[in-house]
Write a protein that holds these residues in place. Sequence first.
Motif, PDB file in Angstrom:
ATOM      1  N   PRO A 172       0.827  -1.225   0.000  1.00  0.00           N
ATOM      2  CA  PRO A 172       0.000   0.000   0.000  1.00  0.00           C
ATOM      3  C   PRO A 172       0.859   1.272   0.000  1.00  0.00           C
ATOM      4  N   SER A 173       1.959   1.255   0.747  1.00  0.00           N
ATOM      5  CA  SER A 173       2.839   2.427   0.783  1.00  0.00           C
ATOM      6  C   SER A 173       3.471   2.651  -0.587  1.00  0.00           C
ATOM      7  N   ILE A 174       3.890   1.560  -1.219  1.00  0.00           N
ATOM      8  CA  ILE A 174       4.503   1.672  -2.556  1.00  0.00           C
ATOM      9  C   ILE A 174       3.485   2.210  -3.553  1.00  0.00           C
ATOM     10  N   ALA A 175       2.264   1.703  -3.464  1.00  0.00           N
ATOM     11  CA  ALA A 175       1.205   2.161  -4.380  1.00  0.00           C
ATOM     12  C   ALA A 175       0.938   3.651  -4.188  1.00  0.00           C
ATOM     13  N   ILE A 176       0.926   4.086  -2.940  1.00  0.00           N
ATOM     14  CA  ILE A 176       0.693   5.513  -2.668  1.00  0.00           C
ATOM     15  C   ILE A 176       1.862   6.343  -3.202  1.00  0.00           C
ATOM     16  N   GLY A 177       3.081   5.844  -3.006  1.00  0.00           N
ATOM     17  CA  GLY A 177       4.269   6.536  -3.529  1.00  0.00           C
ATOM     18  C   GLY A 177       4.201   6.678  -5.043  1.00  0.00           C
ATOM     19  N   ILE A 178       3.793   5.612  -5.720  1.00  0.00           N
ATOM     20  CA  ILE A 178       3.718   5.646  -7.187  1.00  0.00           C
ATOM     21  C   ILE A 178       2.618   6.605  -7.648  1.00  0.00           C
ATOM     22  N   GLY A 179       1.482   6.552  -6.986  1.00  0.00           N
ATOM     23  CA  GLY A 179       0.393   7.467  -7.343  1.00  0.00           C
ATOM     24  C   GLY A 179       0.841   8.918  -7.219  1.00  0.00           C
ATOM     25  N   TYR A 180       1.575   9.179  -6.147  1.00  0.00           N
ATOM     26  CA  TYR A 180       2.071  10.547  -5.920  1.00  0.00           C
ATOM     27  C   TYR A 180       3.081  10.936  -7.005  1.00  0.00           C
ATOM     28  N   LEU A 181       3.939   9.982  -7.349  1.00  0.00           N
ATOM     29  CA  LEU A 181       4.962  10.230  -8.381  1.00  0.00           C
ATOM     30  C   LEU A 181       4.318  10.582  -9.727  1.00  0.00           C
ATOM     31  N   ILE A 182       3.306   9.815 -10.092  1.00  0.00           N
ATOM     32  CA  ILE A 182       2.618  10.042 -11.370  1.00  0.00           C
ATOM     33  C   ILE A 182       2.030  11.460 -11.396  1.00  0.00           C
ATOM     34  N   ASP A 183       1.522  11.868 -10.247  1.00  0.00           N
ATOM     35  CA  ASP A 183       0.910  13.196 -10.182  1.00  0.00           C
ATOM     36  C   ASP A 183       1.968  14.306 -10.250  1.00  0.00           C
ATOM     37  N   LYS A 184       3.084  14.075  -9.599  1.00  0.00           N
ATOM     38  CA  LYS A 184       4.115  15.125  -9.543  1.00  0.00           C
ATOM     39  C   LYS A 184       4.876  15.232 -10.858  1.00  0.00           C
ATOM     40  N   LEU A 185       5.168  14.085 -11.465  1.00  0.00           N
ATOM     41  CA  LEU A 185       5.928  14.104 -12.720  1.00  0.00           C
ATOM     42  C   LEU A 185       4.971  13.983 -13.899  1.00  0.00           C
ATOM     43  N   GLN A 186       4.089  14.938 -13.982  1.00  0.00           N
ATOM     44  CA  GLN A 186       3.054  14.862 -15.014  1.00  0.00           C
ATOM     45  C   GLN A 186       3.612  14.808 -16.422  1.00  0.00           C
TER      46      GLN A 186
END
Lengths: 519, 558
Positions: B386-400
Motif C-alpha cells: 500500500p505504501s509503494i502504491a501511494i508513492g507511485i500514485g504521488y509520483l505520477i501526479d508530480k511528474l506529469q
Amino acid sequence: MKLDKLLTSTIYILVVVFVCLTLVKGKYNIEGKLDYQSKYNTTITGPFEASNSTSRYVLTESIAKFGAFNFNEDQAKFASPDLTFYNGKYFSIFTPGVSFAGVPFYLLGTYFGMPQFFTYMSTVLFAVINVILIAIIVRKLGGNEIAGWLSGFIFLFATNAIVYAFSYTQHHLTVVLVLLSTLNILNNQRSFTTNLSLGLIYGIGALVDIPNIFLLAPFIIYALFENIKIRSEENKYVFNVRLNGGAIVIGMLPMVLAFGIYNHELTGSYVKLGQSIGRVVYPSDMPVVDTLNAPTQSIASQSATILDFKSPINLPFSTRKQLEGLNVLLINNERGWLQYSPVLFLGILGFISILKNKGEDTKAVNILIAVVLINILLYSMFGDPWGGWAFGARYLIPAAAVMSVMIGIALTALKKNWLFIFVFIVISAYSMGINLLGASTTSLIPPKQEAESLNTHIPYTYELNIKYLQADASGSLFFNVLGGNGLKLVDLVTLLFIFEFSVVAISTLALVRNSQHYK
Amino acid sequence: MKNILNPSFSIPKKTPPKTFFNRVDVIPVFLVIILSIISIFCFYSFYVNKLGLSYNDARSHLDIGRRVVEGLKPGLAQIGSVWLPLPHLLMVPTVWNDFMWHTGLAGALPNMVSYIATSIIIYAYLSKLGVRLLGRLVGVLVFAINLNVLYLQSTAMTEPLLMATMTAGCFYLLVWSKNGQMVDLIKSAAWIMLSTLTRYDGWFLAIVATGIITIKTAVTEFLNRTREQSLSKRLRAGYSHAEGVGILFMTLAFFGIALWFLWNLLIFKDPFYFASGPFSAKSQQDQLYAAGNLPTKHNLMLSIKMYTYATVYNSGTFLTAIGLVGGILLWTDKRLSWQLKLATLSMLTPFVFNVISLFLGQSVIFVQGLSGNTWFNIRYGILMLPSIAIGIGYLIDKLQKISWPLIAVIVLSLAISLTSADAVTIDDARVGSSQKNVSEVSGYLADHAKNQKGFILISVASHDAILFSSGLPMARYIHEGTGAYWESAIVAPDRWARWIIMRTNDENDLTWRSIKNAPGLVKYEKVGEFPFADIYKLKDEFLFDLNTEPVYSRRENK
C-alpha cells in the motif's frame, strides 16, 4: 553555412568510418586469401566467435546460396546452439530479419569472393547510419550540431555498440529502426506516408527481434493517438479521426506476411516461431537445458506436491528476475552500464534539460523515455540479462542510443558548466577505453556463474579483454595484416584511444566555444 | 476525398441531470464493482488450481474458526493464543458451513473485502494528498493488480485484513492531521485497534501512531501559542494538550491489546502466554535459532536486507524503486504541511516492525538465494505494497510531464507479472517452507476413518493441516482444546482414540509428549510413517473397550 555543415558532417563520418575499418574483423590465411569466407572457423576474436552471429550468417548463406530457410548438416553444426530442430529440419532460433537484410550484401560479397566480409559490413553500415541518425535527432530536438555528432560518436565508441558493430546480430539494425521511428514521430504531420513508413518500420522490427514489438510499441501507440483528436468547444466535443492512421497497419502487413511465410516454411504454422520450440545442440535433437534461462524457483522440481499453475501466455520474462536483472544491466561489473559505459548516465541530464525547456511539447521525449524504460525493464525480467557470453549490456544498445541522443541535449544545455564538461570528458574517455578493449579483442565474456564453474578460471569482466590485449589476440583485420610487422595490439589500441579521445576533446571544446544555444 | 479519410463528428455537451451519480464520487463506486469482479474471479481461479489452501497456515486458520462452532468442545476459547483473534472471529459467521470451510471461502471472504477496501483507501489517501484522478487510479492499479495480493486475498491468510485495517488507520490519521477533527482521530484509533487484533504488526502501528499524534499535537500547540508567553508555559501547554489527545487515542487504539492480555490471563492463566507459551512465535524462533536457522537475529544489516528483498519480491523491483522515489518527492514537497508528512510516516511501520522483529529473532523470513534454497514467510513483504502504491500514485501526479511513459512501464511490469504467473507467495505456499504436504496422513484418515467409528487423537498445534485436509468433521478429533476428552485420552489413549497421529520421539509434538509413557500405547500398531507425522491404530482386539461417541456434556467438559 551549408558548406560548413557539409564539411563537419563529412569529417565526422570519415572519422567514424576510419575507426570502424581499423577494427573490422578478419585475417589473411596462409594461402594469402581473406579468411572466414568459405570456412566455418569459430576462432575466438574472429567474426564467427559467437553463435548468435553464426546462426544468422548461415541463414543468410542458406537463402543466398540455396534459396532455403533451413540448414544443411554443416550449417547446423556451425549455428549450434542457436539452433532449432523441428519436423526434420534444422533452422535458426532467431527471427530472420538480420539475415534477410544481409542477403544483398552476401550476394555482393560473393561477386568479390568475400561473402562473409560484405555480409558483416551490413552491420558496420547500420552502425554508421546510427551515428548519423543520432546527430540528426539531436538537431531536431533543438541540440547543437557539434553536440549531435558528439552524441553519435559517444554512442558508437563509448558503449558496447562498437563491439557489436563487427558482429552479425540484431542490435544495430534495431537501433536504426528505433531512431527512424523517432524521426518519424518528430515529423508532426501524420500523413499517409509517415504512417505507412512507421508501420513498415514496426513490421521490420518484429522480423529483426521479437522484443522489438515491445520496444517500438510506444511509437505506434503515439502515432495511433495522434490520428484521433478530441477538441472541446463551448457546447460540444469535436472528434477528428484521421483514417490514414490505418496506413500504420497497412505498412506492417508486408513484413507480417513475410514472417508468416518464413514460419510456415519451417514449422508448418504461420505463427509458430523457432524460439518457441527451443534450442538444440547439433547433432542431437534433444532440447538443451539452458541454465541461464532456467527458472530460479528450482526448488519447484524438488517437491512432489507441485500443483500446475502456468500462465497460458508464454513470455520469456519474469518480474522475479528484475532485481538481479537491473543489477546486471546497470550496476555490476559483469555487464552493467556503470562499469562499461558510465557516460550514458549523463543522458538523464539531457532528459531533465529538455523537459524543463520544452514546456508542454514533450510528447517525443516521453516516447524516448518509454523506449529506454521498456528496454531496461524488459531485459531486467529476461532470464539471461547477461546476453550469454557477451561484452557489456548488449541488450541495452537501443537504450544506449537514446541516452546518447540525450547526452547531446545535455551537452548543448550545459556547455557552459565546466564541471559537467569535465565530468563528461573524463567518463567519456573511460567508457571509450573500456569498449575499445572489447572491440579490438573479443565479445565473449562469460557471466560470473559460468566463469566460476569452468575448470580453468577466466575473468568475467573486461579483465579478460586485457588478457587478450596483452597476448596480442585480436580479430582486427587491420592489426592482423600489420601485426606481423612488429605492431603490438596495445600500441594500436592506444593510438586508437588517443584518436577517439582527441575527437571528443576537440569537439567538446569547439562546442563550448560555439555560440549555438539550446532551442 | 479528404473528408472521407478524415471524418469529424461532435457530441453535444449536456448538463447532466441531478442523479445519485452527480452527488457522489462515482469512481470509487465503479472501482468497487470492478475490484469485486477481479476478487471473485481470482478466488475461483486459485480454488480451481487448488492453490487457495496451499498455505499450511491457511488451513490452520480455517480450523480455528471452525472449532469455535463445531467439535467436541466448541466455543470462543478455541480461538487460542497462537494467533490474534480477529481473522478467526470474522470467519465464524460462515465457517459452520462445510462448503465455506472446505473451500476456504469462509477465510477468504474477509480478505476479499479487505482487498477491495485497501484499494479504495489507497484511492482516498492519494485524494487527501491532493493527487489527481490519474495518479489515484495508478496507485489503485499497482495495488489491485499485484498477483501476490490477488493470491493472498483468495486464501484464509491474515495479511490482507491487516493491510486493510492498518491502511484505514493510517488514512484517518492523515485526515486528522489535515483537518484536526477528533472524530477522525477516533476512527483512526478504531481501525488501528482492529489491526492490533489481527497481527502483531498492528501493535507497533499503535505505538508509532501514538508517537505521531503526541508530537503533532505538542508541536502544533507550542507553535500556536503567542511568543509573548514564556517558553515553559508554551512547553507545558504543548505537553498537556498532547497528553490529553494521546490518552484519548490510546484508550481506543490499545483496547484490543488490553483485551488480548485479559484473554490470555483468563484462558491460559498468564497474560503473556501468547508471547512465551510453548506454541508462540518466540518458542518456534528459539528452536530455529538453536538449529542455526535464524541468521537475521542480532544482525541488523541482514535483517534490513531480508525484509527489503521480501518487499521487492512481493511488489517488483521497479515498482518498489519508483514508489520510493514517489515517497521522497512527497516528503520533500514544500506544498505539503509538516503535519501531513509526519502522518504519512505511519505507512512505513511494516518495514520498521519487520526489520526489528527479524533483528530481535521474533520473526523469520527465508528468501531463496539469500538464506538457503527455499522461501518462508516471504509474504510479509506484501505489507509495504500500500505504501509503494501511494508513492507511485504521488509520483505520477508530480511528474506529469513524463507520467505516460511511467504508466506504460508500470502496466508492462504488472502485465508481465500476471502473464508469467510470477508470485513468490504462491511459491512459498506450494513449495516453500510455508507449505506442508500432509496428503498421505490426511488421505489415510479420509480412507480409513471416514466410515469407521472412533476418535482420532492429535495435537492441533502441530497438525492442524491434517485435520483440515482429511475432510472429517472436527468432532472426530480429540485435541488439546477438547478439555476432558484430551485429559482422559492422554491418560488412557486406548479407551478414547482409535487412531493417534503424532511425530514419534518428537518432544515438540504435544501428543507424543503427553502419551509417550501411557501404558495403553502398546495396544497400538504403527500403520504409517511420514515426514510430518506417524499414524498409530488401535489393534482390533482392544476395540471392545473403546469409547466412540461423545460422552461429556457441555457442563462436564468446561
